[in-house]
Scaffold this motif. Structure first.
Motif, PDB file in Angstrom:
ATOM      1  N   GLY A   1       1.442 -10.184   5.881  1.00  0.00           N
ATOM      2  CA  GLY A   1       0.077  -9.931   6.340  1.00  0.00           C
ATOM      3  C   GLY A   1      -0.070  -8.576   7.001  1.00  0.00           C
ATOM      4  O   GLY A   1      -1.045  -7.855   6.759  1.00  0.00           O
ATOM      5  N   ILE A   2       0.897  -8.206   7.826  1.00  0.00           N
ATOM      6  CA  ILE A   2       0.867  -6.896   8.480  1.00  0.00           C
ATOM      7  C   ILE A   2       0.945  -5.779   7.440  1.00  0.00           C
ATOM      8  O   ILE A   2       0.203  -4.802   7.507  1.00  0.00           O
ATOM      9  CB  ILE A   2       1.996  -6.772   9.520  1.00  0.00           C
ATOM     10  N   ALA A   3       1.831  -5.944   6.458  1.00  0.00           N
ATOM     11  CA  ALA A   3       1.971  -4.924   5.416  1.00  0.00           C
ATOM     12  C   ALA A   3       0.681  -4.785   4.600  1.00  0.00           C
ATOM     13  O   ALA A   3       0.229  -3.665   4.332  1.00  0.00           O
ATOM     14  CB  ALA A   3       3.141  -5.275   4.496  1.00  0.00           C
ATOM     15  N   LEU A   4       0.078  -5.909   4.215  1.00  0.00           N
ATOM     16  CA  LEU A   4      -1.160  -5.849   3.436  1.00  0.00           C
ATOM     17  C   LEU A   4      -2.299  -5.221   4.237  1.00  0.00           C
ATOM     18  O   LEU A   4      -3.082  -4.433   3.700  1.00  0.00           O
ATOM     19  CB  LEU A   4      -1.564  -7.244   2.961  1.00  0.00           C
ATOM     20  N   THR A   5      -2.375  -5.565   5.510  1.00  0.00           N
ATOM     21  CA  THR A   5      -3.410  -4.980   6.357  1.00  0.00           C
ATOM     22  C   THR A   5      -3.205  -3.478   6.493  1.00  0.00           C
ATOM     23  O   THR A   5      -4.154  -2.693   6.400  1.00  0.00           O
ATOM     24  CB  THR A   5      -3.403  -5.640   7.751  1.00  0.00           C
ATOM     25  N   TYR A   6      -1.966  -3.070   6.686  1.00  0.00           N
ATOM     26  CA  TYR A   6      -1.655  -1.648   6.813  1.00  0.00           C
ATOM     27  C   TYR A   6      -2.043  -0.889   5.543  1.00  0.00           C
ATOM     28  O   TYR A   6      -2.731   0.127   5.603  1.00  0.00           O
ATOM     29  CB  TYR A   6      -0.176  -1.457   7.122  1.00  0.00           C
ATOM     30  N   PHE A   7      -1.594  -1.380   4.386  1.00  0.00           N
ATOM     31  CA  PHE A   7      -1.875  -0.682   3.140  1.00  0.00           C
ATOM     32  C   PHE A   7      -3.348  -0.751   2.769  1.00  0.00           C
ATOM     33  O   PHE A   7      -3.886   0.184   2.178  1.00  0.00           O
ATOM     34  CB  PHE A   7      -0.997  -1.211   2.011  1.00  0.00           C
ATOM     35  N   GLY A   8      -4.015  -1.851   3.105  1.00  0.00           N
ATOM     36  CA  GLY A   8      -5.443  -1.953   2.851  1.00  0.00           C
ATOM     37  C   GLY A   8      -6.224  -0.946   3.672  1.00  0.00           C
ATOM     38  O   GLY A   8      -7.159  -0.307   3.178  1.00  0.00           O
TER      39      GLY A   8
END
Length: 65
Positions: A52-59
């Protein structure tokens, strides 16, 4: 992409729910969904939160660029 960030936030929340439920003695995956995660049980909240943190960061990164 806003959708990517939204999915990331949902996964972070899911990780927090999973973490809290494990302290209450509830195996979210098995008790709620009948999914046996086996040896991953102690780490499922970290996995969901990390993804979730990775997806939020890349988003958010895509939105800036």
């Amino acid at each position: 992409m806003k959708n990517l960030s939204t999915v990331g936030v949902v996964l972070i929340i899911w990780g927090v729910v999973d973490f809290g439920a494990s302290y209450a003695g509830i195996d979210v995956y098995y008790d709620w969904f009948g999914i046996d995660v086996g040896e991953l049980y102690p780490y499922t909240h970290w996995i969901a939160g990390g993804i979730g943190i990775a997806l939020t960061y890349f988003g958010n990164k895509e939105e800036e660029g």
